[in-house]
Design an enzyme around this catalytic site. Structure first.
Site, PDB file in Angstrom:
ATOM      1  CE  LYS A  56     -36.312   9.077  15.496  1.00 26.34           C
ATOM      2  NZ  LYS A  56     -35.650   9.350  14.221  1.00 26.34           N
ATOM      3  CD  GLN A 100     -34.343  12.343  12.543  1.00 24.05           C
ATOM      4  OE1 GLN A 100     -34.195  11.600  13.502  1.00 24.05           O
ATOM      5  NE2 GLN A 100     -35.371  12.233  11.716  1.00 24.05           N
ATOM      6  CG  ASP A 123     -32.478   4.880  11.508  1.00 23.62           C
ATOM      7  OD1 ASP A 123     -33.560   4.676  12.089  1.00 23.62           O
ATOM      8  OD2 ASP A 123     -32.038   6.010  11.240  1.00 23.62           O
TER       9      ASP A 123
END
Ligand code: NDP
Length: 306
Positions: A56, A100, A123
């Site tokens: 990422k 994460q 997200d």
């Protein structure tokens, strides 16, 4: 049809999306004197998470996005993690916050997701963003299902009225995927570990999305001839090489690619399918957050997808 004709090339679609995103991050820098900024928080040493985070961060840097990383040890307290997120929520130079997952067991994922400001929730997991998605007015859509929809809309001429079956009902993949397909006028069935006779459902699927987390569970007996199959799973098999136990095992999906390839019309490979699209969609959401947080119009690069 050759294997190549049947493969849905997620890497190629990810590059296509990133080619549209890059000029927008460049323009953001020209207009606002800084790059769009993504901050990723990683807790602990989960080796899969480390690889995802690294990918990422690298993709962000290559696409004109500033990426910051906060590494916390696995014994960090929930309160300390919340303090980090609260500071990022207030920081005007941070556009997107990503924690994460998974988190260590002593930290509530639900609590952490709820703390992230919905306007920085790239997200798309915050209840506000989740609710907006299900109301048909999405702002930030979870990256993996968004990436799946992007590929489906490019691969299928007319998705309206198709039978779509999803295996898996997680908040990250299954549920938002169902909402997106419903908004695209598919007839949607969600199946899960308690579904009886799962093949009775999947054999009717024009579109089958598999997000189970069990290596190669889906074989040709689950598939309707001519179906489009999207394999979300990422599973690292154990190394079989006893002389070199440190060798990484093969990466496989939740679908047995060779078996399903024979009967499906199209299928995403693992790796090179859903994974790269997920990261591209994260870049999309970050740049979108940057523009919206500056109260600036964001060009819809998903025209025709949503
Ligand atoms: P979860 O573990 O949260 O959910 C798995 C789902 O599969 C659950 O709904 C579960 O049912 C269902 N399930 C489990 N076993 C069966 C079974 N035998 N039959 C039918 N359904 C079953 O996983 P995620 O959704 O987070 O992830 C799924 C997979 O996708 C994983 O391999 C993960 O690594 C991968 N992934 C890949 C991403 C990418 O970028 N490519 C991003 C996110 C995930 P129940 O609810 O009843 O327990």
């Amino acid at each position: 049809m050759t294997i190549l004709n049947k493969m849905i090339n997620g890497k190629m679609y990810a590059e296509k999306m990133l080619r549209e995103i890059y000029p927008l991050s460049k323009e953001f820098l020209e207009n606002f004197n800084r790059k769009p900024c993504l901050t990723v928080i990683q807790v602990g040493e989960n080796s899969a998470s480390k690889i995802y985070v690294k990918n990422k961060i690298l993709t962000a840097r290559r696409n004109g996005i500033e990426s910051r990383e906060i590494l916390l040890t696995s014994d960090v307290s929930e309160d300390e993690l919340i303090q980090h997120i609260s500071a990022l929520n207030k920081d005007e130079d941070v556009d997107g916050i990503l924690v994460q997952l998974p988190l260590p067991k002593h930290i509530s994922e639900k609590k952490i997701i709820n703390i992230i400001s919905p306007s920085k929730d790239v997200d798309g997991f915050h209840p506000t963003n989740f609710g907006n998605l299900f109301m048909g007015d999405p702002k930030f859509i979870p990256c993996t299902p968004l990436g799946c929809l992007y590929m489906l809309k490019h691969e299928i001429e007319n998705i309206k009225g198709k039978n779509a079956v999803i295996i898996g009902r997680s908040n990250i993949v299954g549920k938002p995927m169902a909402s997106l397909l419903l908004s695209s006028d598919c007839s949607v069935t969600i199946t899960h570990s308690r579904t009886k006779n799962i093949q009775e459902h999947t054999r009717k699927a024009d579109i089958l999305i598999v997000a189970v987390g069990t290596p190669e569970m889906i074989d040709e007996t689950f598939i309707k001839p001519g179906a489009i199959v999207i394999d979300v799973g990422i599973n690292r098999l154990k190394s079989k090489n006893e002389y070199h136990p440190s060798d990484k095992g093969k990466l496989v999906g939740d679908v047995n690619f060779e078996k399903v390839l024979k009967i499906a019309e199209k299928i995403t490979p693992v790796p090179g399918g859903v994974g790269p699209m997920t990261i591209a969609c994260l870049m999309h959401n970050t740049v979108k957050a940057a523009y919206l947080n500056k109260k600036h119009y964001f060009i819809n690069v998903l025209e025709g997808i949503l």
